[in-house]
Design a protein around this motif. Structure first.
Motif, short mmCIF file in Angstrom:
data_model
loop_
_atom_site.label_atom_id
_atom_site.label_comp_id
_atom_site.label_asym_id
_atom_site.label_seq_id
_atom_site.Cartn_x
_atom_site.Cartn_y
_atom_site.Cartn_z
N UNK A 86 0.84 -1.21 0.00
CA UNK A 86 0.00 0.00 0.00
C UNK A 86 0.87 1.25 0.00
N UNK A 87 0.43 2.26 -0.73
CA UNK A 87 1.19 3.50 -0.85
C UNK A 87 0.62 4.64 -0.01
N UNK A 88 -0.67 4.59 0.30
CA UNK A 88 -1.33 5.76 0.87
C UNK A 88 -1.87 5.54 2.29
N UNK A 89 -1.73 4.34 2.83
CA UNK A 89 -2.31 4.04 4.14
C UNK A 89 -1.39 4.49 5.26
N UNK A 90 -1.37 5.77 5.50
CA UNK A 90 -0.49 6.38 6.50
C UNK A 90 -1.07 6.15 7.90
N UNK A 91 -0.37 5.43 8.78
CA UNK A 91 -0.92 5.19 10.14
C UNK A 91 -1.13 6.47 10.93
N UNK A 92 -0.30 7.49 10.68
CA UNK A 92 -0.44 8.75 11.43
C UNK A 92 -1.75 9.46 11.13
N UNK A 93 -2.35 9.14 9.97
CA UNK A 93 -3.60 9.82 9.60
C UNK A 93 -4.83 9.21 10.26
N UNK A 94 -4.65 8.11 10.98
CA UNK A 94 -5.80 7.47 11.62
C UNK A 94 -6.45 8.35 12.67
N UNK A 95 -5.71 9.33 13.18
CA UNK A 95 -6.27 10.26 14.17
C UNK A 95 -7.17 11.31 13.52
N UNK A 96 -7.09 11.41 12.18
CA UNK A 96 -7.94 12.36 11.44
C UNK A 96 -8.80 11.57 10.48
N UNK A 97 -10.02 11.22 10.86
CA UNK A 97 -10.84 10.30 10.06
C UNK A 97 -11.00 10.71 8.60
N UNK A 98 -11.20 12.00 8.34
CA UNK A 98 -11.41 12.43 6.96
C UNK A 98 -10.20 12.10 6.09
N UNK A 99 -8.99 12.33 6.64
CA UNK A 99 -7.77 12.03 5.89
C UNK A 99 -7.58 10.52 5.73
N UNK A 100 -7.86 9.78 6.79
CA UNK A 100 -7.71 8.32 6.73
C UNK A 100 -8.64 7.73 5.69
N UNK A 101 -9.88 8.20 5.64
CA UNK A 101 -10.81 7.68 4.64
C UNK A 101 -10.36 8.05 3.23
N UNK A 102 -9.83 9.26 3.06
CA UNK A 102 -9.32 9.65 1.74
C UNK A 102 -8.14 8.75 1.34
N UNK A 103 -7.28 8.40 2.30
CA UNK A 103 -6.17 7.49 2.00
C UNK A 103 -6.68 6.13 1.55
#
Length: 555
Positions: A319-336
């Motif tokens: 995976x290229x876009x599944x950034x674990x740090x973005x899990x704290x920001x749901x909108x960004x995590x869903x976009x990933x």
């Protein structure tokens, strides 16, 4: 018998032995490979079950290398951890030893029965699984025939005394014996065959008991090198074969100084030098299983520290876009997760384009490449699922919850579409290539039209997924009827060609219809992308049935 003559006979009989083992392995894998793989996968709950499953599968296949490849595929696919995979290898080594023990019995009356039964079964049936079973029976018969011939060739008095003295001189030191047997087992890709040859030589008195035991250790060591060389330098893939090799190295180091004592302990329980070598092979692998089964977690951690995973950016399954740090920001995590799902759509598109090429192109390498793409899809979908499961859902608003569910549904449908290409279209392509079949121009035109329709549907599905495009969703479902028309036209054309050309069009026509039906199944998964949006707008019927009012007699 002159030494040169005996050597030629011996080499031919060993070649027959290896070919028989190859036939058994190939026949069983083709007939029951998927069932054995499922059985192995179902028994990986704990170390003991994994070890027993490895022994059972290897005893059936007569090849620890084949079992090692199954375990490696489970490991690389993330299905199992390193600990049960190492347990499978301990069981695989034990299974090879059990197979050698069974084949060491007197088989003078068995191999003719197996050869005859295999031949009669092969000629009597047309089902592919039964024919592969017949090949396995013939292969087993050839193994036993080769052992019978081998015993006759090296029987006492059949080889000149000078040759016996030379062999005795060459096998006087245990360490060179171990290295020689390891090299032969590595080259032959079969410890089973090498151990059986060693047992035959020992039974004829050509090998002394102690050198025979040293060679058995070498055969165990040599067969562990084959999976190691197949790992091609991948750190994660190296862990399993390296752990298996280290287990055997430790076992050989422990056993080598005590070979005379081991021989003395086993002699009263064995009926001769040949049987003693086979018994030692079984005892050695059973002892390794007992010795290493409990400390496998420690061994696995040591291997993971010594060979840490090194991400390969060029690997399309990463995976290229599944950034674990973005899990704290749901909108960004869903976009990933959305971006990673789009990568899955790109892979499905590539699989469809290549499967279209295989309608007329005889390229087995391309078939294998498409199947590898399905592995990429599986890994990406699994990564997306794990990423979304780590998202704190308590902080999601209703719209984000809805979007999360939609991403999961789309990723799952794309994976299912890839599975149909892998398990449906690719076997059909391989069958067409294998049988040298050629589709007619009308069949090719129809199949290409369906592929073009599917590619258009895939683009519509992406538009629905990314933009909630209502018009694209309506078209996506409405145009399923177009594919039904194409299927009806293909079926009618097939029966028309049958009436016109008779049996000459039957095989390619049936294959053509199978392709069309698999493509239709793929479209159903693509169209399912539109269902959540249409349901929210109350535009999707619960059933395609026309409502029928009840009559008075029905009430």
């Amino acid at each position: 018998m002159p030494a040169t003559h005996a050597l030629i006979n011996l080499l031919g009989e060993v070649a027959l032995l290896l070919w028989g083992i190859h036939m058994v392995r190939g026949g069983v894998m083709n007939a029951f490979g998927s069932s054995l793989r499922r059985a192995l996968g179902a028994c990986l709950r704990n170390r003991l079950a994994a070890c027993l499953a490895g022994a059972g599968v290897t005893l059936t296949l007569q090849s620890s290398t084949a079992t090692a490849m199954m375990a490696t595929s489970f490991l690389s696919g993330g299905v199992i951890d390193l600990v049960p995979a190492l347990a499978v290898m301990l069981g695989a080594n034990l299974g090879t030893a059990l197979a050698a023990r069974l084949l060491a019995f007197d088989v003078a009356l068995v191999f003719p029965v197996l050869l005859l039964a295999g031949y009669l079964l092969f000629k009597a049936v047309t089902r592919s699984d039964l024919r592969n079973l017949a090949k396995a029976l013939i292969g087993l018969g050839l193994v036993l025939l080769a052992l019978h011939l081998l015993v006759d060739t090296i029987a006492p008095g059949a080889i000149a005394p000078e040759a016996r003295e030379l062999l005795a001189t060459l096998t006087r030191e245990p360490l060179p014996d171990l290295v020689l047997a390891a090299a032969v087992a590595w080259a032959a890709h079969s410890s089973l065959a090498v151990v059986l040859v060693i047992a035959s030589l020992a039974g004829a008195g050509i090998l002394a008991p102690e050198p025979a035991l040293a060679m058995v250790l070498g055969a165990n060591l040599g067969s562990a090198l084959n999976p190691l060389s197949a790992a091609h330098g991948d750190r994660a893939a190296l862990r399993l074969p390296l752990g298996n090799l280290l287990n055997r190295l430790i076992g050989c180091a422990i056993a080598m100084p005590f070979l005379p004592e081991i021989e003395g302990l086993l002699r009263p329980f064995s009926s001769g030098p040949g049987r003693l070598a086979v018994d030692f092979h079984l005892l050695f692998n059973a002892a390794l299983a007992v010795l290493f089964l409990l400390p496998l977690p420690l061994i696995a951690r040591a291997l993971e520290r010594a060979l840490p995973s090194r991400p390969n950016p060029a690997d399309p399954g990463n995976p290229l876009y599944l950034d674990p740090d973005a899990l704290h920001t749901p909108a960004v995590a869903l976009a990933n997760a959305e971006r990673e799902t789009l990568r899955m759509a790109d892979v499905v598109e590539a699989m469809l384009r290549d499967s279209q090429s295989l309608l007329s192109r005889d390229d087995e390498a391309l078939v294998a490449g498409v199947r590898r793409m399905d592995d990429v899809l599986d890994r990406l979908r699994r990564a997306i699922e794990l990423y979304l499961s780590a998202l704190d859902r308590s902080g999601l608003d209703p719209q984000q919850r809805q979007r999360l569910a939609q991403i999961q549904v789309v990723a799952l449908n794309l994976e299912h579409a890839g599975d149909i290409v892998d398990k449906g279209l690719m076997p059909l392509a391989a069958k067409r290539i294998r049988r040298r079949l050629r589709f007619g121009e009308e069949e090719l035109t129809q199949a290409r039209a369906v592929h073009a329709h599917l590619l258009s549907q895939l683009r519509l599905a992406v538009a629905v997924f990314m933009a909630d495009d209502l018009q694209a969703a309506i078209r996506l479902v409405e145009e399923k009827e177009g594919l039904r028309e194409l299927e009806r036209s293909a079926t009618a054309g097939h029966y028309a060609r049958l009436r016109e050309n008779g049996g000459t069009a039957a095989e390619t026509g049936a294959l053509h219809l199978d392709v069309i039906r698999d493509l239709k199944r793929i479209e159903a998964h693509l169209a399912a992308t539109a269902h959540p949006l249409l349901e929210r707008r109350n535009l999707l019927r619960r059933s395609r049935l026309v409502p029928v009012e009840k009559t008075a007699g029905d009430s």
